[in-house]
Design an enzyme around this catalytic site. Structure first.
Site, PDB file in Angstrom:
ATOM      1  CG  ASN A   9      -1.719   1.225   1.408  1.00  0.00           C
ATOM      2  OD1 ASN A   9      -1.802   2.045   0.491  1.00  0.00           O
ATOM      3  ND2 ASN A   9      -2.359   1.376   2.574  1.00  0.00           N
ATOM      4  CD1 TRP A  10       3.459   0.993  -3.069  1.00  0.00           C
ATOM      5  CD2 TRP A  10       3.513   2.323  -4.867  1.00  0.00           C
ATOM      6  NE1 TRP A  10       4.156   0.335  -4.049  1.00  0.00           N
ATOM      7  CE2 TRP A  10       4.202   1.124  -5.164  1.00  0.00           C
ATOM      8  CE3 TRP A  10       3.412   3.304  -5.859  1.00  0.00           C
ATOM      9  CZ2 TRP A  10       4.793   0.894  -6.411  1.00  0.00           C
ATOM     10  CZ3 TRP A  10       3.997   3.075  -7.111  1.00  0.00           C
ATOM     11  CH2 TRP A  10       4.687   1.878  -7.372  1.00  0.00           C
ATOM     12  CE  LYS A  11      -0.273   3.297   4.727  1.00  0.00           C
ATOM     13  NZ  LYS A  11      -0.227   3.432   6.183  1.00  0.00           N
ATOM     14  CG  HIS A  96      -5.937   2.001   5.132  1.00  0.00           C
ATOM     15  ND1 HIS A  96      -5.538   2.955   6.047  1.00  0.00           N
ATOM     16  CD2 HIS A  96      -4.900   1.134   5.012  1.00  0.00           C
ATOM     17  CE1 HIS A  96      -4.305   2.674   6.452  1.00  0.00           C
ATOM     18  NE2 HIS A  96      -3.900   1.569   5.834  1.00  0.00           N
ATOM     19  CD  GLU A  98      -3.096   5.599   6.647  1.00  0.00           C
ATOM     20  OE1 GLU A  98      -3.056   5.641   5.408  1.00  0.00           O
ATOM     21  OE2 GLU A  98      -2.176   5.100   7.335  1.00  0.00           O
ATOM     22  CD  GLU A 168      -3.661  -2.434   7.304  1.00  0.00           C
ATOM     23  OE1 GLU A 168      -2.548  -2.673   6.830  1.00  0.00           O
ATOM     24  OE2 GLU A 168      -4.298  -1.409   7.063  1.00  0.00           O
ATOM     25  N   GLY A 174       2.366   2.286  10.664  1.00  0.00           N
ATOM     26  CA  GLY A 174       3.313   3.387  10.480  1.00  0.00           C
ATOM     27  C   GLY A 174       4.048   3.787  11.753  1.00  0.00           C
ATOM     28  CB  SER A 214       5.143  -1.767  11.844  1.00  0.00           C
ATOM     29  OG  SER A 214       4.748  -0.427  12.056  1.00  0.00           O
ATOM     30  N   GLY A 235       2.679  -1.142   4.207  1.00  0.00           N
ATOM     31  CA  GLY A 235       2.776   0.275   3.856  1.00  0.00           C
ATOM     32  C   GLY A 235       4.214   0.670   3.598  1.00  0.00           C
TER      33      GLY A 235
HETATM   34  P1  PGA Z   1       2.732   0.252   7.567  1.00  0.00           P
HETATM   35  O1  PGA Z   1       1.263   0.484   6.941  1.00  0.00           O
HETATM   36  O2  PGA Z   1       3.249  -1.046   7.027  1.00  0.00           O
HETATM   37  O3  PGA Z   1       3.522   1.430   7.128  1.00  0.00           O
HETATM   38  O4  PGA Z   1       2.541   0.190   9.068  1.00  0.00           O
HETATM   39  C1  PGA Z   1       0.367  -0.566   6.774  1.00  0.00           C
HETATM   40  C2  PGA Z   1      -0.937  -0.058   6.209  1.00  0.00           C
HETATM   41  O5  PGA Z   1      -1.385   1.022   6.606  1.00  0.00           O
HETATM   42  O6  PGA Z   1      -1.539  -0.707   5.336  1.00  0.00           O
END
Ligand code: PGA
Length: 251
Positions: A9-11, A96, A98, A168, A174, A214, A235
Site C-alpha cells: 500500500n503505497w498510500k 483502510h 486512514e 490492521e 506506520g 509495520s 505500507g
Molecule cells: P505500515 O502500513 O506497514 O507502514 O505500518 C500498513 C498499512 O497502513 O496498510
C-alpha cells in the site's frame, strides 16, 4: 487452500515517474524470486494505475487504494469501480483506517463500496482494526467483529468468498510497533471464528486474512508462519523494492 497475498500500500507516495521506477524494480525481481503461490499486489495512487498496470505483467496484480460507492454520475473528484477495471485494476483496498479516520468513511458506506467492487469483478481488500485505547479497554475483538458484520455480512457466501480481509491494528500502522506473532494470531483466529459464526467453518477457512501494521523483512517470517495469517498488507516497507520482495519471500 487459502491464497497467500502480499499487498503493498503505497498510500500517497510516489509521482508517476517514481512509481514506474519502483514498480519495474518489483516486477523484475519478483519474476525470479517470489514463489509462484504468493500473489503479489501493489496498491498504488490513482494517477499511476493506468501506466503501471501496463508494465506489471502476470506476476504482480495492481490494486487501487479506494473506490467510490456509486457507478457513475455527478460526484466530482471521485473514481468508480468500472473506471478502475478499465485500466486493469484487480484489487481495491476498502476501509483502510486512514480513510475511516481522516475521511469519515462509515461501515455503511464501506458496505456499499464492497458491493460496487464485487459487481465490477474487483477483489476487495477489506480492512479492520482497533485503536490502542480499544485494546487497552479489552473491547478490540468486539470492535473488529462489528466492523466485519456491518461492512461484509450482508454478502452471500459466494460473494463473501471473493473478499480478502486485512487485520490492521491502528496502533501498529506506520509506528514501527508490530503486533507480536501471538497478538496477531489471536486476533486472526477470533476473526475467523466470527466469520464461521455467520457463514460456516468451511467458508471461514477459505478466506485469506492478511496482517498489516509495520510488517518488515525482519518480522515477516514469524507473522507469516502463524496458522491464521495468510499474508500481509504492507505500507512503508512496500516503498522499497528489496524490502517488499524480501517480505514476500518470507513465506
Ligand atoms: P505500515 O502500513 O506497514 O507502514 O505500518 C500498513 C498499512 O497502513 O496498510
Amino acid at each position: 487452500m487459502r491464497k497467500k497475498v502480499i499487498a503493498g500500500n503505497w498510500k500517497m507516495n510516489k509521482t508517476l515517474e517514481e512509481g514506474l521506477a519502483l514498480a519495474s524494480e518489483v516486477v523484475n525481481i519478483a519474476k525470479d524470486e517470489v514463489p509462484a503461490d504468493v500473489n503479489l499486489v501493489m496498491c498504488i495512487p490513482y494517477i499511476s494505475l493506468a501506466a503501471i498496470s501496463k508494465i506489471a505483467g502476470d506476476k504482480v496484480a495492481i490494486g487501487a487504494q479506494n473506490v467510490y460507492q456509486k457507478e457513475s454520475g455527478a460526484f466530482t473528484g471521485e473514481i468508480s469501480a468500472s473506471m478502475l477495471k478499465s485500466v486493469g485494476v484487480k484489487y481495491v483496498i476498502i476501509g483502510h483506517s486512514e480513510r475511516r479516520e481522516y475521511f469519515g468513511e462509515t461501515n455503511q458506506q464501506l458496505a456499499d463500496k464492497v458491493n460496487i467492487a464485487l459487481a465490477n469483478g474487483l477483489t476487495p481488500l477489506f480492512c479492520c482494526g482497533e485503536t490502542l485505547a480499544q485494546r487497552e479497554k479489552g473491547i478490540h475483538i468486539d470492535f473488529v467483529n462489528t466492523q466485519l458484520t456491518e461492512g461484509l455480512f450482508h454478502l452471500s457466501p459466494e460473494d463473501f468468498k471473493k473478499v480478502v480481509i486485512a487485520y490492521e491494528p491502528i496502533w501498529a500502522i506506520g509506528t514501527g510497533v508490530t503486533a507480536s506473532d501471538e497478538q496477531a494470531q489471536e486476533m486472526h483466529a477470533k476473526i475467523r471464528e466470527h466469520l464461521a459464526s455467520k457463514y460456516s467453518a468451511a467458508v471461514a477457512d477459505e478466506i485469506s486474512i492478511l496482517y498489516g501494521g509495520s510488517m518488515k523483512p525482519d518480522n515477516a517470517k514469524g507473522l507469516l508462519a502463524c496458522k491464521d495469517i495468510d499474508g500481509g498488507l504492507i505500507g512503508g516497507a512496500s516503498l522499497k523494492s528489496r524490502d517488499f520482495i524480501d517480505i514476500a519471500k518470507s513465506y
